[in-house]
Structures are given as structure tokens and as C-alpha cells.
Scaffold this active site. Structure first.
Site, mmCIF file in Angstrom:
data_model
loop_
_atom_site.group_PDB
_atom_site.id
_atom_site.type_symbol
_atom_site.label_atom_id
_atom_site.label_comp_id
_atom_site.label_asym_id
_atom_site.label_seq_id
_atom_site.Cartn_x
_atom_site.Cartn_y
_atom_site.Cartn_z
ATOM 1 C CE1 TYR A 1 -4.348 -2.192 5.209
ATOM 2 C CE2 TYR A 1 -3.284 -0.117 4.635
ATOM 3 C CZ TYR A 1 -3.933 -1.278 4.251
ATOM 4 O OH TYR A 1 -4.154 -1.519 2.916
ATOM 5 C CD GLN B 1 -4.648 3.884 7.428
ATOM 6 O OE1 GLN B 1 -4.936 2.818 7.931
ATOM 7 N NE2 GLN B 1 -4.901 4.155 6.166
ATOM 8 C CE LYS C 1 -1.593 -3.850 3.253
ATOM 9 N NZ LYS C 1 -1.827 -5.081 2.455
ATOM 10 C CB SER D 1 -0.890 0.004 1.254
ATOM 11 O OG SER D 1 -1.516 1.261 1.454
#
Length: 259
Positions: free
Chosen positions: A156, A153, A160, A143
Site C-alpha cells: 500500500y 503497509q 501511494k 496517503s
């Protein structure tokens, strides 16, 4: 190099994990259209079958396979059932949008487990056979959050960024055996995962304005990068991340989302 056929995937078997989802479904369609025999793997068996049936009706070759990548035994069984696999595409992911001070250990484990731990396990499991055969292409979806972040975020983005480093390490370790490992990093894509943002007009519009193209992407706009990395056109490409972000990371901007 035969330039006329460098994107041809005829005779190759592709396993797309999360193949019933938005980006996964687009990857399945792109690979099948270029001749690959595609296995649509997903925890949602009925959805995977629907995608495989669509490909078959369109003249491609696809089969559905129920797979829970959070289960190590299921991964081992998938190797037994499906190998040899020439192309492995990893699209399954989850996000829990919360500020760090609101995050629970259960939230953290959920995101790390699917986004990073299962991807590591799948690369290891199917990379072994590719290395023994001396060829293969592994494509993991990271991402823009692997390199740029925003409030809400933390976990997450960590997965990534971590997955990108797993990709690079796998490329270094498996490259001598002829296996290529790369990542595709989308920007903002219209999928069920991002629906809560799309439902908030201010937030959705701000994200659209953040990219150089001034809009969100559709899942099928990611398929070209997958086909490229899977094909002989990318025969000397490994250990890299292709940004398909509409220019998001090329320009500056700021928005504080309500997460």
C-alpha cells in the site's frame, strides 16, 4: 483574479472515480456544491446512482457512470463517453494489511493494480484531452503512507509513494499545456477501508492520539482540498501533495499494529 468567484466551478465537468465511496462521495458533494457538473464513476453502479441522486435532490448536477478502472477497454470507453472532462479526481484504492513475509503475489498484484496501475492509466487517458484543450485539473488521492510507514503497509505504501511520483511527473509533462496535477494525502479517515482498525479500540485510539488534533477525520473534511485544487484558487499549484492528516506527519509517535 476575482476573489469572490475563485472557488466557483460552474460550467466545469468533474469525473470522480470511486465516487460512491466515503472520500469519493465527499469529493462529489464538494465539487457539486461549487457548481461543477459531476460524474460519479464507480464499479458499483447502484451505489454511484444513489450518490448522483443525492446531489440532484440537493440541487446539484450529477450523473452516475459504471466504471471498472482495472479494465483498459472500460477506461477507453469512458473517455469516449465522458470527455471533455475538466476535473479528474481519483479516489479508488484497496489495501491488504499483511507483513511482507506473509504477502502473496496475488495480494501484491491486487494492491498495485488498483492503487497505482489504474491511476496511471486514468491520468494518461484523460490527461491527453486536457492537454489538447490547454486546461484541466487532475487530483489523485495518495496517503500519509506515501511518506511514512508502519508494519503491514508495504505494498500500500509503495503504491501511494509511486502515485505521488506519477503525479509529479504528470505535472511536469502536462504543465506546459496548462494542465495541473496534484495529490491529496489523507491521514486516518473513517471509511469502509479503515473499518477493521476502527473495530479494534486500542488500535483506533492509538491512531487518534497520533495526530495533533487527537482524532480521526471524517470523509467530508477532505472535500475542501479537492475543491481548492480543482478551482482557480489553485491556478499556480501543481506537482504538489496537500497533507490533510490532522498533523500526523508533523509529530512523532509509534505504535505497532496487529497486522
Amino acid at each position: 483574479m476575482d476573489y469572490a468567484t475563485m472557488f466557483d466551478l460552474t460550467g466545469r465537468k468533474a469525473l470522480v472515480v470511486g465516487g460512491a465511496g466515503g472520500i469519493g462521495r465527499a469529493a462529489v458533494g464538494g465539487l457539486a456544491a461549487h457548481g461543477a457538473e459531476v460524474v460519479v464513476a464507480d464499479v458499483q453502479a447502484d451505489a454511484a446512482k444513489a450518490v448522483a441522486d443525492e446531489v440532484t435532490v440537493s440541487g446539484g448536477s450529477a450523473q452516475a457512470y459504471e466504471l471498472n478502472v482495472l479494465d483498459p477497454q472500460a477506461i477507453s470507453q469512458a473517455v469516449a463517453d465522458l470527455d471533455p472532462v475538466d476535473i479528474l479526481v481519483l479516489t479508488a484504492a484497496v489495501n491488504v494489511r499483511k507483513r511482507m513475509l506473509d504477502y502473496t503475489s496475488e495480494d501484491f498484484d491486487k494492491v498495485i493494480g488498483l492503487n497505482l496501475k489504474s491511476s496511471f492509466a486514468m491520468i494518461s487517458a484523460f490527461g491527453r484531452g486536457m492537454a489538447e484543450r490547454g486546461s484541466g485539473s487532475i487530483i489523485a488521492f495518495t496517503s500519509i503512507r506515501s511518506i511514512t510507514v508502519e508494519p503491514g503497509q508495504s505494498a500500500y505504501a509503495a503504491t501511494k509513494a509511486g502515485l505521488l511520483q506519477v503525479v509529479r511527473t504528470a505535472a511536469a509533462e502536462l504543465g506546459p499545456q496548462g494542465v495541473r496535477v496534484n495529490a491529496v494525502a489523507p491521514g486516518v479517515v473513517e471509511t469502509p477501508l479503515t473499518q477493521p482498525i476502527l473495530d479494534n479500540k486500542e488500535w483506533a485510539d492509538a491512531y487518534a492520539a497520533k495526530s495533533a488534533l487527537g482524532r480521526w477525520s471524517k470523509p467530508d473534511e477532505l472535500a475542501g482540498a479537492v475543491v481548492y485544487l480543482a478551482s482557480d484558487a489553485a491556478s499556480y499549484v501543481t506537482g504538489t501533495q496537500i497533507l490533510v492528516d490532522g498533523g500526523w506527519t508533523a509529530i512523532d509517535g509509534r505504535y505497532d499494529p496487529p497486522a
